[in-house]
Design a protein around this motif. Structure first.
Motif, mmCIF file in Angstrom:
data_model
loop_
_atom_site.group_PDB
_atom_site.id
_atom_site.type_symbol
_atom_site.label_atom_id
_atom_site.label_comp_id
_atom_site.label_asym_id
_atom_site.label_seq_id
_atom_site.Cartn_x
_atom_site.Cartn_y
_atom_site.Cartn_z
ATOM 1 N N ASN A 196 -3.368 15.157 11.568
ATOM 2 C CA ASN A 196 -1.716 14.408 10.113
ATOM 3 C C ASN A 196 -2.120 15.291 9.001
ATOM 4 O O ASN A 196 -2.087 14.221 7.937
ATOM 5 N N SER A 197 -2.737 16.216 8.825
ATOM 6 C CA SER A 197 -2.294 16.990 7.654
ATOM 7 C C SER A 197 -1.475 16.196 6.407
ATOM 8 O O SER A 197 -2.002 16.323 4.872
ATOM 9 N N VAL A 198 -0.118 16.940 7.279
ATOM 10 C CA VAL A 198 0.708 17.211 5.897
ATOM 11 C C VAL A 198 0.708 16.090 5.961
ATOM 12 O O VAL A 198 1.088 15.426 4.608
ATOM 13 N N ALA A 199 1.219 14.888 6.674
ATOM 14 C CA ALA A 199 1.302 12.419 6.639
ATOM 15 C C ALA A 199 0.648 12.529 5.722
ATOM 16 O O ALA A 199 0.497 11.844 4.477
ATOM 17 N N PHE A 200 -0.940 13.305 6.155
ATOM 18 C CA PHE A 200 -1.969 12.622 4.725
ATOM 19 C C PHE A 200 -2.064 13.284 3.484
ATOM 20 O O PHE A 200 -1.663 12.374 2.646
ATOM 21 N N HIS A 201 -1.119 14.433 3.156
ATOM 22 C CA HIS A 201 -0.834 15.138 1.694
ATOM 23 C C HIS A 201 0.076 14.478 1.386
ATOM 24 O O HIS A 201 0.286 14.473 0.188
ATOM 25 N N ARG A 202 1.509 13.757 1.748
ATOM 26 C CA ARG A 202 2.059 12.991 1.773
ATOM 27 C C ARG A 202 2.092 11.584 0.957
ATOM 28 O O ARG A 202 2.371 11.241 0.302
ATOM 29 N N ALA B 99 -2.274 -8.882 0.131
ATOM 30 C CA ALA B 99 -3.183 -8.312 1.304
ATOM 31 C C ALA B 99 -2.779 -6.865 0.839
ATOM 32 O O ALA B 99 -2.589 -6.100 0.726
ATOM 33 N N GLU B 100 -4.127 -6.477 2.115
ATOM 34 C CA GLU B 100 -3.948 -5.554 1.857
ATOM 35 C C GLU B 100 -2.993 -4.277 2.031
ATOM 36 O O GLU B 100 -2.344 -5.153 3.186
ATOM 37 N N PRO B 101 -2.717 -3.431 1.674
ATOM 38 C CA PRO B 101 -1.872 -2.886 2.286
ATOM 39 C C PRO B 101 -1.984 -2.426 3.498
ATOM 40 O O PRO B 101 -2.934 -1.810 4.696
ATOM 41 N N ASP B 102 -0.145 -2.472 4.183
ATOM 42 C CA ASP B 102 0.208 -2.136 5.354
ATOM 43 C C ASP B 102 0.102 -0.564 5.924
ATOM 44 O O ASP B 102 0.077 0.362 5.397
ATOM 45 N N TYR B 103 -1.729 0.096 6.770
ATOM 46 C CA TYR B 103 -1.573 1.563 7.290
ATOM 47 C C TYR B 103 -0.807 1.958 8.356
ATOM 48 O O TYR B 103 -1.338 3.009 8.552
ATOM 49 N N GLY B 104 -0.309 1.117 8.595
ATOM 50 C CA GLY B 104 0.436 1.466 10.040
ATOM 51 C C GLY B 104 -0.426 2.077 11.020
ATOM 52 O O GLY B 104 -1.215 1.302 11.319
ATOM 53 N N HIS B 105 0.841 2.901 11.723
ATOM 54 C CA HIS B 105 -0.643 3.988 13.099
ATOM 55 C C HIS B 105 -1.459 4.354 12.420
ATOM 56 O O HIS B 105 -2.707 4.475 13.252
ATOM 57 N N TRP B 106 -2.043 4.727 11.038
ATOM 58 C CA TRP B 106 -3.511 5.096 10.438
ATOM 59 C C TRP B 106 -5.071 4.057 10.361
ATOM 60 O O TRP B 106 -5.980 3.805 10.331
ATOM 61 N N LEU C 187 -1.004 11.391 -0.259
ATOM 62 C CA LEU C 187 -1.561 10.840 -1.364
ATOM 63 C C LEU C 187 -0.733 11.687 -2.548
ATOM 64 O O LEU C 187 -0.997 11.373 -3.483
ATOM 65 N N SER C 188 -0.091 11.932 -1.834
ATOM 66 C CA SER C 188 1.442 11.481 -2.913
ATOM 67 C C SER C 188 2.949 10.339 -2.770
ATOM 68 O O SER C 188 3.338 10.761 -3.399
ATOM 69 N N CYS C 189 1.817 9.901 -2.635
ATOM 70 C CA CYS C 189 2.793 8.380 -2.795
ATOM 71 C C CYS C 189 3.314 7.670 -1.613
ATOM 72 O O CYS C 189 4.235 6.992 -1.611
ATOM 73 N N ASP C 190 3.258 8.480 -0.480
ATOM 74 C CA ASP C 190 4.517 7.946 0.642
ATOM 75 C C ASP C 190 4.025 7.320 1.873
ATOM 76 O O ASP C 190 2.615 7.291 1.565
ATOM 77 N N ALA C 191 4.673 6.457 2.449
ATOM 78 C CA ALA C 191 3.730 5.826 3.158
ATOM 79 C C ALA C 191 3.479 6.183 4.176
ATOM 80 O O ALA C 191 3.716 7.073 4.790
ATOM 81 N N PRO C 192 1.766 6.405 4.900
ATOM 82 C CA PRO C 192 1.697 5.872 6.070
ATOM 83 C C PRO C 192 2.613 6.134 7.503
ATOM 84 O O PRO C 192 2.930 5.134 7.063
#
Length: 182
Positions: A89-95, A70-77, A97-102
């Motif tokens: 939500n630039s802070v969460a977006f950059h996290r 399955a496609e990754p779960d992008y949650g609220h995004w 990109l650094s491999c954190d979950a959305p």
């Protein structure tokens, strides 16, 4: 094993986070003119999303739906424009990109874990088989197969309607071809 990247979706076309989108009309038309050499009797696995199933149908293939693909779960995004997330939500977006979950979604480590589990489970399956899924899932499979750092996931480009070929020696998978156009 052939990993076929599904055709372009509306999320691809409009630069949105995926949300079980259909194929674009352009992709549907292009896929209907393509042929893939998958031997009769080969196992075919499909991601559960609409685009993967539409890709299979356009290529004249039928297969088993597998949730590990399955496609990754992008949650609220899910379904939202990438530019909107970058702005709002630039802070969460950059996290991310650094491999954190959305927010409310699935981490890259989780995607790699589930796809690696599926790949390991199918290591003994003999023959020339095929999985049709999204670029993100193929990137996760490649990252896991190489035992690469999580950051490698964001550094692999897989085009829609391309094929990545893996070979199996019986005890390990190898990359034979990466992102070849169908």
């Amino acid at each position: 094993m052939h990993l076929i990247c599904q055709g372009e979706t509306l999320a691809n076309r409009y630069t949105r986070f995926p949300a079980n989108d259909e194929l674009s009309e352009t992709a549907s038309a292009a896929l209907s003119k393509m042929k893939v050499d998958i031997r009769a009797g080969s196992k075919i696995w499909l991601a559960p999303e609409v685009a993967a199933r539409q890709t299979a149908a356009a290529l004249g293939l039928r297969g088993e739906v597998v949730t590990h693909l399955a496609e990754p779960d992008y949650g609220h995004w899910a379904g939202l424009p990438v530019k909107q997330i970058m702005k709002d939500n630039s802070v969460a977006f950059h996290r991310w990109l650094s491999c954190d979950a959305p927010p409310g979604g699935e981490s890259i480590a989780a995607i790699i874990s589930r796809t690696s589990e599926w790949l390991s489970r199918n290591a003994g399956v003999q023959g020339d088989h095929c999985a049709i899924t999204s670029a993100a899932v193929i990137r996760a499979i490649i990252t896991g197969l190489l035992d690469a750092p999580l950051s490698a996931f964001q550094r692999i480009d897989i085009a829609p309607m391309s094929r990545t070929i893996l070979t199996n020696t019986g005890n390990r998978w190898n990359i034979c071809t990466l992102g070849e156009k169908l």
